[in-house]
Scaffold this motif. Sequence first.
Motif, PDB file in Angstrom:
ATOM      1  N   SER A  89       9.328  78.928 -52.166  1.00  0.00           N
ATOM      2  CA  SER A  89      10.562  78.433 -51.578  1.00  0.00           C
ATOM      3  C   SER A  89      11.095  77.291 -52.441  1.00  0.00           C
ATOM      4  N   ARG A  90      12.323  76.887 -52.169  1.00  0.00           N
ATOM      5  CA  ARG A  90      12.929  75.809 -52.944  1.00  0.00           C
ATOM      6  C   ARG A  90      13.732  74.912 -52.031  1.00  0.00           C
ATOM      7  N   ASP A  91      13.769  73.630 -52.382  1.00  0.00           N
ATOM      8  CA  ASP A  91      14.591  72.643 -51.696  1.00  0.00           C
ATOM      9  C   ASP A  91      15.532  72.073 -52.744  1.00  0.00           C
ATOM     10  N   ASN A  92      16.755  72.564 -52.753  1.00  0.00           N
ATOM     11  CA  ASN A  92      17.697  72.155 -53.798  1.00  0.00           C
ATOM     12  C   ASN A  92      18.017  70.661 -53.730  1.00  0.00           C
ATOM     13  N   ALA A  93      18.049  70.111 -52.537  1.00  0.00           N
ATOM     14  CA  ALA A  93      18.367  68.685 -52.394  1.00  0.00           C
ATOM     15  C   ALA A  93      17.288  67.804 -53.020  1.00  0.00           C
ATOM     16  N   ARG A  94      16.051  68.274 -52.981  1.00  0.00           N
ATOM     17  CA  ARG A  94      14.935  67.518 -53.550  1.00  0.00           C
ATOM     18  C   ARG A  94      14.539  68.001 -54.945  1.00  0.00           C
ATOM     19  N   ASN A  95      15.263  69.006 -55.465  1.00  0.00           N
ATOM     20  CA  ASN A  95      14.930  69.561 -56.789  1.00  0.00           C
ATOM     21  C   ASN A  95      13.460  69.951 -56.862  1.00  0.00           C
ATOM     22  N   THR A  96      12.987  70.587 -55.825  1.00  0.00           N
ATOM     23  CA  THR A  96      11.567  70.897 -55.717  1.00  0.00           C
ATOM     24  C   THR A  96      11.371  72.365 -55.340  1.00  0.00           C
ATOM     25  N   VAL A  97      10.355  72.944 -55.957  1.00  0.00           N
ATOM     26  CA  VAL A  97       9.949  74.317 -55.658  1.00  0.00           C
ATOM     27  C   VAL A  97       8.547  74.253 -55.054  1.00  0.00           C
TER      28      VAL A  97
ATOM     29  N   LEU B  11       1.582  73.902 -52.790  1.00  0.00           N
ATOM     30  CA  LEU B  11       1.872  73.298 -54.081  1.00  0.00           C
ATOM     31  C   LEU B  11       3.341  72.906 -54.143  1.00  0.00           C
ATOM     32  N   SER B  12       3.602  71.801 -54.829  1.00  0.00           N
ATOM     33  CA  SER B  12       4.972  71.339 -55.040  1.00  0.00           C
ATOM     34  C   SER B  12       5.242  71.197 -56.532  1.00  0.00           C
ATOM     35  N   CYS B  13       6.454  71.469 -56.909  1.00  0.00           N
ATOM     36  CA  CYS B  13       6.889  71.310 -58.305  1.00  0.00           C
ATOM     37  C   CYS B  13       8.204  70.550 -58.283  1.00  0.00           C
ATOM     38  N   ALA B  14       8.153  69.294 -58.684  1.00  0.00           N
ATOM     39  CA  ALA B  14       9.340  68.453 -58.684  1.00  0.00           C
ATOM     40  C   ALA B  14       9.967  68.448 -60.070  1.00  0.00           C
ATOM     41  N   ALA B  15      11.245  68.794 -60.122  1.00  0.00           N
ATOM     42  CA  ALA B  15      11.966  68.809 -61.396  1.00  0.00           C
ATOM     43  C   ALA B  15      12.723  67.507 -61.590  1.00  0.00           C
TER      44      ALA B  15
ATOM     45  N   THR C 194      15.503  67.261 -63.012  1.00  0.00           N
ATOM     46  CA  THR C 194      16.918  67.548 -63.032  1.00  0.00           C
ATOM     47  C   THR C 194      17.227  68.560 -61.928  1.00  0.00           C
ATOM     48  N   SER C 195      18.492  68.822 -61.725  1.00  0.00           N
ATOM     49  CA  SER C 195      18.871  69.761 -60.680  1.00  0.00           C
ATOM     50  C   SER C 195      18.321  71.160 -60.963  1.00  0.00           C
ATOM     51  N   ILE C 196      17.711  71.759 -59.950  1.00  0.00           N
ATOM     52  CA  ILE C 196      17.157  73.099 -60.156  1.00  0.00           C
ATOM     53  C   ILE C 196      18.253  74.169 -60.137  1.00  0.00           C
ATOM     54  N   PHE C 197      19.482  73.772 -59.862  1.00  0.00           N
ATOM     55  CA  PHE C 197      20.587  74.716 -59.992  1.00  0.00           C
ATOM     56  C   PHE C 197      20.766  75.141 -61.443  1.00  0.00           C
ATOM     57  N   GLY C 198      20.224  74.336 -62.356  1.00  0.00           N
ATOM     58  CA  GLY C 198      20.344  74.655 -63.770  1.00  0.00           C
ATOM     59  C   GLY C 198      19.333  75.684 -64.257  1.00  0.00           C
ATOM     60  N   PHE C 199      18.527  76.206 -63.362  1.00  0.00           N
ATOM     61  CA  PHE C 199      17.506  77.176 -63.752  1.00  0.00           C
ATOM     62  C   PHE C 199      17.815  78.548 -63.166  1.00  0.00           C
ATOM     63  N   LYS C 200      17.710  79.577 -63.997  1.00  0.00           N
ATOM     64  CA  LYS C 200      17.978  80.941 -63.544  1.00  0.00           C
ATOM     65  C   LYS C 200      16.859  81.457 -62.655  1.00  0.00           C
TER      66      LYS C 200
END
Length: 116
Positions: free
Chosen positions: A70-78, A20-24, A26-32
Amino acid sequence: QVQLVESGGGLVQPGGSLRLSCAASTSIFGFKIVGWYRQAPGKERELVASMTTDVSTNYADSVKGRFTISRDNARNTVYLQMNSLKPEDTAVYYCNALHITDYPYWGQGTQVTVST
């Protein structure tokens, strides 16, 4: 307005795998915390897996050793890699992200069905 869009659900046989993919939007750095929940028919929504900004993870006992978040910060995806799927994993899976403002965002959900 932050949006979370899930994808990757579908029908799979027992023992199979899905990612499964979850595309945000906005930047996922903004999420705790980012995570995945699921809700089966007639049951309450439950936490499947979560990850904090320091990459600390937490899993439901029922999926430990089979699922990986897992997360890919460059793609804003979990992502949620699901292996050795069982019929009891059948549910709608939701992406969740807790913003640094403590506001929780939810995706629209993606159906996962494990069946022969």
